[in-house]
Design a protein around this motif. Structure first.
Motif: not given
Length: 272
Positions: A27-28, A46-47, A65-70
């Motif tokens: 997150e940083r 939170h993100p 593995y991870l997934e992020i939303a933009l």
């Protein structure tokens, strides 16, 4: 909203990083890289980051593995590079694709592990592996928050083999570019050393490498004098036909390069 899927590693001493520690570091990194993150609703937003099947603390990994939303579209490779620069060496972002096919977690059905057993003669390890493979069931115990739990670790193990410490061949399901960590573990090499390669299905209850080591002790009295150095080399969908673990990001890459329905129609109506 754009979704990006990332593969990251835990190498060297950072294999002792807990999942919560990695979450804070990641997150940083998102803030330092100025990633336009989507946030959850509610009193404490939170993100939007989804983690899938994180490796236990103390184990290395080449395939987390991870997934992020933009909120704004970004090029996956440029985003990967920015995040990688913002994380400490050892926590490395090594791959990124745009999510185009649902169900990343559903594609993580098996893992390939390497277990380095310092102080164990390879011949002894090979005999223990043969005993494990021949057993119809291998009961092991694990301490849980509800007390000691006993379960059979044998059905989840697809493959267990002994390899020489200098064997650099990729594990089952791993690509030819998969790095072997046999020669890079934080251990001395002037003693006997056995290397095990393990392919295990993700079942309930989860069977972890330390459970397999407990099973080897139960069936063959194999007890390494020091804790094993464990590294996950790959995880993904288990292919029943080939017996391999496939790349879970491959469907997203294939969807990105596949022509849309409009493209063939436009080509068919284009003048000669």
């Amino acid at each position: 909203m754009q979704r990006i899927r990332l593969r990251y590693t835990k190498r060297g001493r950072l294999r002792f990083t807990s999942h919560r520690d990695f979450q804070r570091a990641f997150e940083r990194a998102l803030r330092r890289a100025e990633v336009p993150m989507a946030y959850s609703a509610g009193f404490t937003p939170h993100p939007k980051v989804s983690y899938a099947n994180a490796a236990p603390t103390g184990t290395g990994s080449e395939a987390e593995y991870l997934e992020i939303a933009l909120t704004e579209a970004r090029d996956p490779e440029q985003l990967r590079a920015l995040l990688d620069e913002s994380l400490p060496t050892g926590l490395d972002i090594v791959d990124a694709v745009e999510a185009r096919v649902s169900g990343l977690a559903d594609r993580l059905t098996a893992s390939v592990w390497e277990l380095r057993l310092d102080g164990v003669d390879p011949a002894d390890a090979a005999r223990a592996v043969a005993a494990f493979d021949a057993a119809e069931s291998v009961e092991v115990q694990r301490m849980t928050k509800n007390g000691v739990r006993t379960f059979d670790a044998r059905p989840a193990v697809v493959e267990l083999r002994s390899a020489d410490a200098t064997d650099a061949a990729p594990a089952s399901g791993a690509s030819d570019t998969t790095e072997t960590h046999s020669s890079q573990a934080d251990r001395p090499t002037d003693q006997p050393c056995a290397i095990l390669r393990l392919v295990v299905r993700h079942v309930t209850p989860a069977v972890r490498p330390d459970d397999v080591l407990s099973g080897l002790r139960a069936v063959a009295d194999l007890a390494p004098p020091v804790p094993a150095a464990v590294t996950r080399l790959a995880q993904g969908l288990f292919d029943e036909e080939t017996g391999t673990v496939t790349d879970p990001l491959a469907p997203d890459r294939e969807a990105a390069t596949a022509p849309t329905e409009a493209e063939p129609a436009a080509a068919a109506t284009a003048p000669a």
